[in-house]
Structures are given as structure tokens and as C-alpha cells.
Design an enzyme around this catalytic site. Sequence first.
Site, PDB file in Angstrom:
ATOM      1  N   ASN A 184     -58.198 -41.886 -22.503  1.00  0.00           N
ATOM      2  CA  ASN A 184     -58.579 -40.485 -22.737  1.00  0.00           C
ATOM      3  C   ASN A 184     -58.819 -40.269 -24.234  1.00  0.00           C
ATOM      4  OD1 ASN A 184     -55.975 -39.772 -24.040  1.00  0.00           O
ATOM      5  ND2 ASN A 184     -55.200 -40.293 -22.020  1.00  0.00           N
TER       6      ASN A 184
ATOM      7  N   PHE B 119     -45.574 -31.195 -23.510  1.00  0.00           N
ATOM      8  CA  PHE B 119     -46.825 -30.501 -23.800  1.00  0.00           C
ATOM      9  C   PHE B 119     -47.532 -30.230 -22.472  1.00  0.00           C
ATOM     10  CE2 PHE B 119     -45.923 -31.832 -27.991  1.00  0.00           C
ATOM     11  CZ  PHE B 119     -46.736 -31.105 -28.859  1.00  0.00           C
TER      12      PHE B 119
HETATM   13  N1  CTP Z   1     -46.330 -37.019 -19.352  1.00  0.00           N
HETATM   14  C1  CTP Z   1     -45.536 -38.142 -19.336  1.00  0.00           C
HETATM   15  N2  CTP Z   1     -45.779 -39.148 -18.450  1.00  0.00           N
HETATM   16  C2  CTP Z   1     -46.789 -39.063 -17.574  1.00  0.00           C
HETATM   17  C3  CTP Z   1     -47.611 -37.928 -17.583  1.00  0.00           C
HETATM   18  C4  CTP Z   1     -47.345 -36.933 -18.489  1.00  0.00           C
HETATM   19  O1  CTP Z   1     -44.608 -38.229 -20.137  1.00  0.00           O
HETATM   20  N3  CTP Z   1     -47.014 -40.064 -16.706  1.00  0.00           N
HETATM   21  C5  CTP Z   1     -46.024 -35.923 -20.296  1.00  0.00           C
HETATM   22  C6  CTP Z   1     -46.997 -35.714 -21.424  1.00  0.00           C
HETATM   23  O2  CTP Z   1     -46.622 -36.432 -22.579  1.00  0.00           O
HETATM   24  C7  CTP Z   1     -46.922 -34.211 -21.651  1.00  0.00           C
HETATM   25  C8  CTP Z   1     -46.679 -33.665 -20.269  1.00  0.00           C
HETATM   26  O3  CTP Z   1     -46.068 -34.722 -19.540  1.00  0.00           O
HETATM   27  O4  CTP Z   1     -45.817 -33.872 -22.450  1.00  0.00           O
HETATM   28  C9  CTP Z   1     -47.954 -33.262 -19.594  1.00  0.00           C
HETATM   29  O5  CTP Z   1     -47.701 -33.000 -18.293  1.00  0.00           O
HETATM   30  P1  CTP Z   1     -48.609 -33.577 -17.111  1.00  0.00           P
HETATM   31  O6  CTP Z   1     -47.838 -33.417 -15.865  1.00  0.00           O
HETATM   32  O7  CTP Z   1     -49.126 -34.907 -17.366  1.00  0.00           O
HETATM   33  O8  CTP Z   1     -49.819 -32.685 -17.222  1.00  0.00           O
HETATM   34  P2  CTP Z   1     -51.058 -32.948 -16.388  1.00  0.00           P
HETATM   35  O9  CTP Z   1     -51.430 -34.364 -16.288  1.00  0.00           O
HETATM   36  O10 CTP Z   1     -52.051 -32.048 -16.968  1.00  0.00           O
HETATM   37  O11 CTP Z   1     -50.464 -32.538 -14.979  1.00  0.00           O
HETATM   38  P3  CTP Z   1     -51.146 -31.706 -13.857  1.00  0.00           P
HETATM   39  O12 CTP Z   1     -52.158 -32.606 -13.301  1.00  0.00           O
HETATM   40  O13 CTP Z   1     -49.993 -31.406 -12.957  1.00  0.00           O
HETATM   41  O14 CTP Z   1     -51.667 -30.502 -14.570  1.00  0.00           O
END
Ligand code: CTP
Length: 435
Positions: free
Chosen positions: A236, A351
Site C-alpha cells: 500500500n 489508527f
Molecule cells: N492493524 C494491525 N494489524 C492488522 C491490521 C491493522 O495492527 N492486521 C492496525 C493498524 O496499524 C491500525 C489499525 O489496526 O492501527 C487499523 O485498523 P484496521 O482494522 O486495519 O482498519 P481497516 O483495515 O481499515 O479495517 P476495516 O476494513 O474494518 O475498516
Amino acid sequence: MKRIGLGVTGGIAAYKAVEVMRLLQRSGCDVTVAMTRHATEFVRPLTFRALTDKHVIVDDYDPDNPDPIAHINFSQNIDLLLIVPATANIIAKFANGVADDFLSSTYLACTAPVMIAPAMNTTMWEQPAMRRNVEQLRTDGVHFVEPVAGELACKTVGTGKLEDVENIVAQAMALISNAGSSTRMDESGSGSTVGLNPSQHFFNESNTKRDLEGERLLITVGGTREAIDPVRFISNHSSGKMGFAVAAAALARGAEVTVVAGATTVEPPEGVRVIRAMAAAEMHEAVMREMPKSTIFVGAAAVADYAPSNAADTKIKKEGRETMTLQLTKTPDILADVARNRHEGLIVVGFAAETSDVIEYARSKMEKKGLDIVVANDITQRGAGFNSDTNIATIISRDGSSRDLSLRPKQEMAQDILDVVAQLRARTTEGTYRP
Ligand code: CTP
């Protein structure tokens, strides 16, 4: 120009001292090298001599040595004595005042700060004798760049691997830029943690409060890369700017900082410990390993939510394929796992980058993942989100409070986030909040 005495001792990692020397030179340092006799079995003095254009001292009594009292002259003309790699033997000698070769005599004659980067087999590193020697040296004011966990030369996996050369140099530079005119003797008994400075372009330390002293902040930064095959990956646009800004701000406010970094487009701030972990699974593993030592966790990385289920071992060829389907599997949620397995007092910050219903989604993320603080961005707004130098956010705390932060540089926002962390810590201390 800072003058570094680089001491190289006899271990497999001795070749990495060449890279440390080059990085120090690139950072503007004048490097003089001393080697133990055993080190010369691993790397030839000629390598260092060609790159420093100076005699490499192995033995005071060597007829080729141009200086008859080299250990005195060498030790009095450096701003830092840096040992990379340090064997169990040299650590034992330093700790006990043994001076039976050039490097150990130099250590005794040296008034400059001393930094040691050990590398050895895990069992040796964990031996009670080694623990005693390390403790003794810390009491004597010596700084350590702790070895890290990884695969060792003896094919075992454990703690004992030399820290990444970039991190050794970053810690050495932080030490000398902080040390001013101090000597090792000034520092003895201080517990000898490196007084780390954030890099100049992040913060001016003089106007920063030191309200995070005693805190150990662990932060994930950047984007992850999920392998499709050995040459391709899913990733990303994360730059790491927001996470690094928080890391630098925390360092300036007195915290010890460990960054677990995926792919980033900017350099980490000076003085923080950096562990590289490119894929979500690796990042998860590194965080779980470091988490027990931490008091604050910040999930600032853009972790891929899915990774290819079966990465190919060899490059996937396009011949004979018109379409291609990748099967993806959910990655471990690092942030949620940290919150679920937290120890008492750990403050967990996440975040939430959203494109609609920002506050609602952020609040539900806070509930679902069990966070203390969530920093919510609407990434559709100009000046917010990936790769930008600025951000716009709302900081929401589990205690119900929230703060809207209008457009501002990420460095400034980092301070705002840490203000909320510090407030929560104050409430934890007075007993009105339990993370
Ligand atoms: N995060 C993490 N590990 C993951 C995914 C996300 O630690 N496998 C953390 C990111 O660092 C950030 C937060 O979770 O602090 C973001 O949340 P996330 O659930 O990933 O957001 P989205 O991917 O946008 O989730 P959704 O699809 O539910 O909106």
C-alpha cells in the site's frame, strides 16, 4: 568532526564492522580501527587500512606499529570507543580490567564514552558470567547495543545476533551528539542507557517536555509487503511519516522507543531502535516478542489485512495464463492481539483511516479491538493520510473524550497524540483510569 575508535574482535560478525566503518565515515566521522589478533582471522587489517588510509593496530609491540605507546595515544584521541562485534572474551576482559592486548589496554586507558555491540551464541550471551560482566560494565558507564534475536552462525535461532549495522551507527551517533564533552567516568553508575537525541529535522529538543521519561514505546510503522512470489508483493501507499513522527516525538519526550518498520519511504529518526519486518506475519511476531517490555503500544503501520495464501517459491511465469486468481488469507490483527494480550498498564493506541462515517467507524474499531485511544483520519480530505506531510484527525479516547485536530504537520500531530497518551498515563497513575 567526530573521531571514532572502532575496535573489532574475533567473531563471525567481524565482517559487519566494515559496513559500520563505512556508515560512520558517511556520517562524517573520522574512524581509526583496532583489531584483536583473533579478529584478523576473520577480516584482514588490510581491508580497514585501505578504507581508512590509516595503520590498523593489532599489537602495540608489532615492529610495523609506527607508535610505541599506541594504546595511550589511540585512547586519548577519540570521542567514542565503539566495539563491533564484541566477543564474550573482550567483554569479560573489559569488565575485569584485564589489559593483555592492544584493545583491552586501550579500553583501560580511554576516557571517552564506550559503546559495545556484542554478538555471540545465545547460550554464551545468557550465561550468568556474561550477565555479571555486562551488568558490571553498565555500572562502569559502558553503553550496550543489545544483540537481537535471529538465526545465528551456529544455525540456531535465539538472541545473540549483532544488531543491524544501521542501528549500531544510529545509536553511536546519538551517543556522541548527546555526550558533548562528557567522559565514560562521568557516566558510570548512571545505568548507562543511551541519552538518545531525535534527529535534528524532527524536533528541537530544547522546547520539548520530558513527560514520557520511564515509558517504553513500541510502534509499528509503514506498509507491509505480502509476497506473491520471490519478486512480487501486495502493498500500500504508506510512507511511515506519521509513525516515525510519533517515534521521534516520544524519544524527545524521554521515552525509549522501538520501531517495528515495514516498507517506508522516509528514513527512521536517529536514536530509535528499528526492527525491520516486511510482512504482516513477521511484524506480528516482532511485536509479540517486544510487547512484554513495553508500556505504550502504537499501531501506526498500514498492515495488509490479507496476504496471498500460498506465496510461490519461484517466479510465477505468465506463459499460458490469460487470467490469474490470487487466493488471500486474513493476516493476524496485530493491534487487536496486543490489546487482547496486554499486561497491566499498557496503553494501546490505534489508527483508523476511513473514507466515510469516520467517527462512527473509529469508535467501533476502538470497541472491537479494545483500544485506549484511536486516531481517526478521513483520508479523502486534502492534506490528510498517506504520503502527505500533514494530517487531519480526531483523537478519541476510551474515557469518552475526543479532540479534533485541524490540518497540521505530522510532527505536530505526533505531539498532540502523545499529549493524550500522557494525560491517560497521568490518570492511570492517580487511579482514575485503567488501561
Ligand atoms: N492493524 C494491525 N494489524 C492488522 C491490521 C491493522 O495492527 N492486521 C492496525 C493498524 O496499524 C491500525 C489499525 O489496526 O492501527 C487499523 O485498523 P484496521 O482494522 O486495519 O482498519 P481497516 O483495515 O481499515 O479495517 P476495516 O476494513 O474494518 O475498516
